[in-house]
Enzyme design. Structure first.
Site, PDB file in Angstrom:
ATOM      1  N   GLU A 232      -2.789  -4.588   1.439  1.00 17.41           N
ATOM      2  CA  GLU A 232      -2.790  -6.014   1.765  1.00 17.41           C
ATOM      3  C   GLU A 232      -1.531  -6.406   2.546  1.00 17.41           C
ATOM      4  OE1 GLU A 232      -5.533  -7.818  -1.828  1.00 17.41           O
ATOM      5  OE2 GLU A 232      -3.349  -7.798  -2.096  1.00 17.41           O
TER       6      GLU A 232
ATOM      7  N   ASP B   6      -3.661 -10.645   1.698  1.00 23.23           N
ATOM      8  CA  ASP B   6      -4.754 -10.943   0.765  1.00 23.23           C
ATOM      9  C   ASP B   6      -5.557 -12.139   1.270  1.00 23.23           C
ATOM     10  OD1 ASP B   6      -6.195 -10.872  -1.850  1.00 23.23           O
ATOM     11  OD2 ASP B   6      -5.113 -12.749  -2.164  1.00 23.23           O
TER      12      ASP B   6
ATOM     13  N   GLU C  76       2.059  -9.138   1.298  1.00 27.91           N
ATOM     14  CA  GLU C  76       0.866  -8.906   0.471  1.00 27.91           C
ATOM     15  C   GLU C  76       0.100 -10.215   0.263  1.00 27.91           C
ATOM     16  OE1 GLU C  76      -0.186  -8.049  -4.180  1.00 27.91           O
ATOM     17  OE2 GLU C  76       1.819  -7.533  -3.456  1.00 27.91           O
TER      18      GLU C  76
END
Length: 139
Positions: A114, A42, A38
């Site tokens: 993400e 991101d 993640e």
């Protein structure tokens, strides 16, 4: 819905992207959750969207570009995309998280989306993830 997800060569990376930490706590055979992916996803998403906006809007100033980027990659937007792409049904969640509505939780859908991008970057490289992101966000 799954046809909107990229094709992975490494199924283990995709599985890790779908794995919430609550599942790891209940499944001793699973060692990794999606939080590191993640983080990576991101950063990649922010970079690719910033590059896209910079290119598409050459006369727009930094403040406006920042506002546009934040609107495109905010939690609600990414949560909607995660739901639209069917990630809610695919997420590996602990029993309590699933019972509490985790499959429809915008924050968890955002995080999983993400993580999927981070995993796809590791699986296929920057150009592939860039093309995938641009297909979603340019229109």
């Amino acid at each position: 819905m799954e046809e909107k997800l990229p094709a992975f060569k490494n199924a283990g990376l995709f599985r890790q992207a779908l794995t919430h930490r609550s599942y790891v706590n209940e499944a001793p055979d699973t060692s990794s959750d999606n939080e590191r992916l993640e983080f990576l996803g991101d950063a990649i998403l922010g970079f690719v969207v910033a590059e896209m906006l910079y290119t598409l809007y050459p006369t727009v100033d930094e403040a406006q570009l920042t506002h546009l980027r934040s609107r495109l990659v905010d939690e609600r937007q990414l949560g909607r995309l995660g739901a639209e792409f069917g990630l809610g049904e695919l997420m590996l969640l602990g029993k309590g998280t699933a019972k509490d509505g985790g499959r429809n939780n915008p924050s968890l859908l955002n995080d999983t989306f993400e993580a999927m991008l981070g995993a796809y970057f590791l699986d296929a490289g920057l150009e592939a993830v860039r093309e995938y992101i641009l297909q979603i966000f340019q229109p």
